[in-house]
Design an enzyme around this catalytic site. Structure first.
Site, PDB file in Angstrom:
ATOM      1  CG  HIS A 207      -2.595   2.020   4.860  1.00 24.25           C
ATOM      2  ND1 HIS A 207      -3.686   2.539   5.515  1.00 24.25           N
ATOM      3  CD2 HIS A 207      -3.051   0.944   4.164  1.00 24.25           C
ATOM      4  CE1 HIS A 207      -4.745   1.792   5.243  1.00 24.25           C
ATOM      5  NE2 HIS A 207      -4.396   0.828   4.424  1.00 24.25           N
ATOM      6  CB  SER A 208      -4.692   4.463   2.478  1.00 22.49           C
ATOM      7  OG  SER A 208      -5.880   4.906   1.908  1.00 22.49           O
ATOM      8  CG  LEU A 209      -5.717   8.996   0.113  1.00 18.98           C
ATOM      9  CD1 LEU A 209      -6.804   9.817   0.796  1.00 18.98           C
ATOM     10  CD2 LEU A 209      -5.509   9.508  -1.304  1.00 18.98           C
TER      11      LEU A 209
ATOM     12  N   GLY B  57       0.294   6.219   1.122  1.00 12.67           N
ATOM     13  CA  GLY B  57       1.098   5.480   0.148  1.00 12.67           C
ATOM     14  C   GLY B  57       1.166   6.218  -1.184  1.00 12.67           C
TER      15      GLY B  57
END
Ligand SMILES: *[C@@H]1O[C@H](CO)[C@@H](O)[C@H](O)[C@H]1NC(C)=O
Ligand SMILES: *[C@@H]1O[C@H](CO)[C@@H](O)[C@H](O)[C@H]1NC(C)=O
Ligand SMILES: *[C@@H]1O[C@H](CO)[C@@H](O)[C@H](O)[C@H]1NC(C)=O
Ligand SMILES: *[C@@H]1O[C@H](CO)[C@@H](O)[C@H](O)[C@H]1NC(C)=O
Ligand SMILES: *[C@@H]1O[C@H](CO)[C@@H](O)[C@H](O)[C@H]1NC(C)=O
Ligand SMILES: *[C@@H]1O[C@H](CO)[C@@H](O)[C@H](O)[C@H]1NC(C)=O
Length: 425
Positions: free
Chosen positions: A272-274, A276
């Protein structure tokens, strides 16, 4: 002259033979459904080493109430992997020293791999849940480093709310497929409150901002590559990154440690997010199937890190919605919540393909960084069938590539000698 009886006998023999060879060459069903269970936690020690903790069976029992088994549909895809990580690192170093051109003849190997079926809604939902870490908060596990026999307790960075770089490792009961889940937040994937926090924010801003996180004159830039006007020195940018970046090396160490623990397993990477964005950079390096949620554009980061680029990155899938300014690359206004937290998330182009939910259009959401969280995405975007997709006979929006994507268009990148008095050292 053959009698009809003999002919039919021959025919049946032939068909029997064909059938049996079919059976011999046929593989197990090409798209099995896989069940994953939580095996390990991973984190980064204060000295930036990758450490693991095994999830004890006792804890698995406790966790099963929160469903420790994740069922995922699969499909077979093509991906590209390097002959070895050493070769990949060498090519990357050469490119850093002598320019991009050497990367074109890198000997990528094409292979067929089992991957998650990203066009199945239940699969995306399950992978998003695996990217979330809400359900693990036991604190007595022994953390260990693979390179030593030492077993230590690392209380550091595993508080439920801490932003440290960490995550989970899931595996099927037969260990054939292993999922590496990387947690990230909008506030730095490495360190968090730990001793590396300052460096990490700097790295994030180098990788995901246009020019050293120069948002306007009120900002102190994180590197001295700004050359006045909208000019940015690209060599300077890359030098700053190489000298100090932990982002990518921590990921490659983690991946290499995991292949040491599971030498024959297929590895998938999700995040998720960074987390990811890092998952995607690792997928572009090792050829593992990747699914990310709400990741900022990482194409620019791949360039700045000089990763050799595989012939295709379609084994990487990004899932996000268009009210999330971090995934959309609009988290850059001086008054945006990102800027207020000291981050400039301006990159917007993604590798591979993207499944983009139009929450602005169809759910009337306004663009807001609070929509970025994984729990929000799980509960409000992925749990129910996505009606605009269902209407055209699909389960999720169609994956598309970011082919014509442009980012940082107001900036001019080039070889600009440092002028006295501009930029920062
Ligand atoms: C695991 O990663 C560490 C870096 O954190 C590295 O020093 C070590 O050699 C790796 N171990 C293996 C077996 O890959
Ligand atoms: C684990 O956390 C509980 C409270 O949540 C605490 O009582 C206990 O002492 C902790 N154990 C260790 C080994 O830190
Ligand atoms: C690990 O243990 C083995 C045998 O017990 C020993 O030979 C080796 O030196 C140890 N390695 C480290 C890094 O301590
Ligand atoms: C799977 O890997 C674990 C280590 O995480 C090991 O304990 C277990 O025996 C392995 N299971 C199989 C079926 O190989
Ligand atoms: C969302 O999509 C569904 C199905 O296409 C449609 O019926 C509905 O009107 C849309 N909602 C909005 C606000 O556009
Ligand atoms: C900056 O100015 C100093 C003297 O004022 C000069 O020696 C130096 O070469 C200048 N540097 C650049 C990069 O122009």
């Amino acid at each position: 002259m053959l009698s009809t009886a003999l002919t039919s006998l021959l025919v049946s023999l032939v068909s029997l033979f064909t059938e049996s060879t079919d059976k011999e060459t046929s593989k197990p069903p090409s798209n099995p459904q896989l069940n994953f269970e939580l095996r390990h936690l991973h984190a980064v020690s204060p000295s930036s080493h990758v450490v693991f903790a095994d999830v004890p069976n006792r804890a698995k029992g406790i966790l099963s109430a929160g469903s420790n088994s994740h069922s995922v549909k699969t499909r077979t895809i093509k991906s590209w992997k390097p002959p070895s990580f050493e070769l990949h690192s060498q090519a990357r170093l050469q490119s850093l020293r002598f320019g991009q051109s050497l990367l074109h003849d890198f000997p990528w190997e094409e292979e067929e791999v089992l991957a998650p079926d990203v066009e199945d809604q239940a699969t995306l939902l399950e992978l998003a849940k695996m990217s979330n870490n809400a359900y693990v908060d036991f604190n007595e596990t022994g953390w260990y480093e693979l390179s030593s026999n030492w077993s230590v307790s690392y209380p550091f960075g595993w508080e439920p709310d801490a932003d440290g770089f960490r995550g989970h490792v899931f595996a099927t009961p037969n260990n054939e497929t292993v999922v590496l889940a990387l947690k990230g937040t909008s506030a730095g994937v490495l360190g968090g409150g730990g001793p590396t926090a300052k460096k990490d924010k700097l790295n994030d801003n180098l990788l995901f901002s246009c020019c050293c996180a120069r948002v306007d004159w009120t900002w102190t830039t994180v590197c001295g590559c700004y050359r006045g006007g909208w000019k940015c020195d690209v060599d300077c940018l890359e030098t700053a990154l190489i000298e100090d970046s932990l982002f990518y090396p921590v990921g490659t160490n983690l991946y290499n440690n995991l292949t040491y623990m599971y030498p024959t397993s297929d590895i998938w990477i999700i995040g998720h997010s960074l987390g990811g964005a890092l998952a995607s950079l690792l997928g572009a390096t090792f050829g593992s199937p990747v699914v990310t949620f709400e990741a900022p554009g990482e194409k620019m980061a791949a360039g700045r890190l000089h990763l050799p680029s595989p012939p295709s990155t379609l084994h990487i899938t990004h899932v996000y919605h268009n009210a999330d300014p971090i995934a959309m690359g609009t988290c850059n206004g001086v008054l945006s919540s990102c800027a207020l937290a000291g981050f400039a998330m301006e990159s917007r182009c993604h590798l591979g393909s993207s499944i983009v939910y139009d929450t602005v259009g169809n759910l009337s959401w306004s663009v807001d960084v609070r929509t970025h969280g994984i729990v929000n995405v799980i509960e409000k975007v992925l749990t129910d069938p996505w009606l605009p997709a269902v209407e055209v006979g699909r389960q999720v929006p169609e994956p598309k590539t970011d082919e014509d994507c442009v980012e940082c268009y107001s900036w001019e990148f080039g070889d600009f000698a440092a002028k006295n008095g501009t930029g920062m050292t």
